[in-house]
Design a protein around this motif. Structure first.
Motif, mmCIF file in Angstrom:
data_model
loop_
_atom_site.group_PDB
_atom_site.id
_atom_site.type_symbol
_atom_site.label_atom_id
_atom_site.label_comp_id
_atom_site.label_asym_id
_atom_site.label_seq_id
_atom_site.Cartn_x
_atom_site.Cartn_y
_atom_site.Cartn_z
ATOM 1 N N UNK A 132 0.116 14.772 -7.162
ATOM 2 C CA UNK A 132 -0.882 13.868 -7.739
ATOM 3 C C UNK A 132 -0.402 12.421 -7.656
ATOM 4 N N UNK A 133 0.882 12.203 -7.954
ATOM 5 C CA UNK A 133 1.434 10.851 -7.929
ATOM 6 C C UNK A 133 1.476 10.283 -6.508
ATOM 7 N N UNK A 134 1.827 11.137 -5.535
ATOM 8 C CA UNK A 134 1.878 10.686 -4.143
ATOM 9 C C UNK A 134 0.480 10.337 -3.655
ATOM 10 N N UNK A 135 -0.493 11.153 -3.995
ATOM 11 C CA UNK A 135 -1.866 10.852 -3.593
ATOM 12 C C UNK A 135 -2.348 9.543 -4.217
ATOM 13 N N UNK A 136 -1.983 9.323 -5.453
ATOM 14 C CA UNK A 136 -2.372 8.076 -6.112
ATOM 15 C C UNK A 136 -1.740 6.872 -5.409
ATOM 16 N N UNK A 137 -0.470 7.028 -5.023
ATOM 17 C CA UNK A 137 0.215 5.936 -4.321
ATOM 18 C C UNK A 137 -0.441 5.677 -2.954
ATOM 19 N N UNK A 138 -0.841 6.742 -2.276
ATOM 20 C CA UNK A 138 -1.545 6.573 -1.008
ATOM 21 C C UNK A 138 -2.862 5.844 -1.225
ATOM 22 N N UNK A 139 -3.574 6.221 -2.283
ATOM 23 C CA UNK A 139 -4.862 5.595 -2.566
ATOM 24 C C UNK A 139 -4.709 4.099 -2.849
ATOM 25 N N UNK A 140 -3.612 3.758 -3.537
ATOM 26 C CA UNK A 140 -3.386 2.357 -3.906
ATOM 27 C C UNK A 140 -2.716 1.559 -2.790
ATOM 28 N N UNK A 141 -1.786 2.196 -2.100
ATOM 29 C CA UNK A 141 -0.928 1.456 -1.160
ATOM 30 C C UNK A 141 -0.803 2.148 0.190
ATOM 31 N N UNK A 142 -1.892 2.647 0.722
ATOM 32 C CA UNK A 142 -1.851 3.367 1.995
ATOM 33 C C UNK A 142 -1.298 2.501 3.118
#
Length: 220
Positions: free
Chosen positions: A124-134
């Motif tokens: 979940x945290x990695x996906x959130x980071x991708x969403x914010x900072x892809x």
């Protein structure tokens, strides 16, 4: 370097994967394992200079994984792996998670890195980071020389459906649907047996390092 006798042992083990053979060849196994420990010792020293998150107090003996298979829930009842695995965590001492991973196996050796099948909270945290900072991730994985070494990062196992909290029209949905965030580079037998093997594997880990930084930042 990896000794030719280490690969020869693994080749013979693959053809004779049963306890009686293994016990009669245990001295060969111990020699091969010591070779891996020595290789890992040298590799750890080099990777620590590349990635300060790799502790200089890691025990190389603990990084070399057990050759015994867990057959309790497997249809394959052969008792031993046909390879040596080396797990080098990119933070702390717990194996797994964000790491560098070396596999030594005749004809199938490779160096890998990233995070294989993250636990739910980390995913979940990695996906959130991708969403914010892809853009930060894509700068790493889409760099032409990175692609040449490791292939297309997006061509890993993906969810068949859109992950919760995201929409199918998200511009980074191909990254958000990934189940793992790893890269692999195959190593030829002659490469792992080369006197330059440790240096060459460390150089590949240096290319993996920015990916591991992104993933560690995501879950920290």
């Amino acid at each position: 370097m990896i000794n030719p006798t280490t690969l020869e042992f693994l080749k013979d083990l693959a053809e004779n994967n049963e306890r009686d053979w293994f016990e009669s060849n245990r001295p060969r196994y111990e020699d091969a394992r010591q070779n891996l420990i020595a290789f890992t010792t040298d590799l750890l020293a080099k990777i620590h200079k590349i990635d300060p998150g790799v502790s200089d107090s890691l025990d190389p003996k603990k990084c070399v994984m057990r050759i015994y298979r867990d057959i309790r829930f497997s249809k394959n009842k052969t008792p031993y792996k046909n390879n040596f695995g080396v797990s080098i965590p990119s933070h702390g001492s717990k194996l797994g998670g964000v790491e560098y991973y070396l596999q030594i196996q005749p004809g199938k050796s490779f160096i890998a890195g990233g995070y294989w099948m993250p636990e739910a909270e980390h995913l979940k945290a990695i996906r959130q980071e991708i969403d914010y900072n892809a853009a930060d991730l894509k700068k790493v994985i889409d760099e032409p020389s990175f692609v040449k070494l490791f292939g297309d990062f997006r061509k890993q196992e993906q969810l068949k459906t859109t992950p919760k909290d995201y929409t199918s029209d998200n511009e980074n949905i191909d990254l958000l649907k990934l189940k793992s965030f790893v890269v692999f580079h195959q190593l030829k037998d002659k490469e792992v047996m080369s006197a330059k093997a440790v240096d060459e594997v460390a150089a590949l880990c240096a290319r993996i390092y920015p990916l591991n930084v992104f993933l560690k930042n995501a879950i920290s």
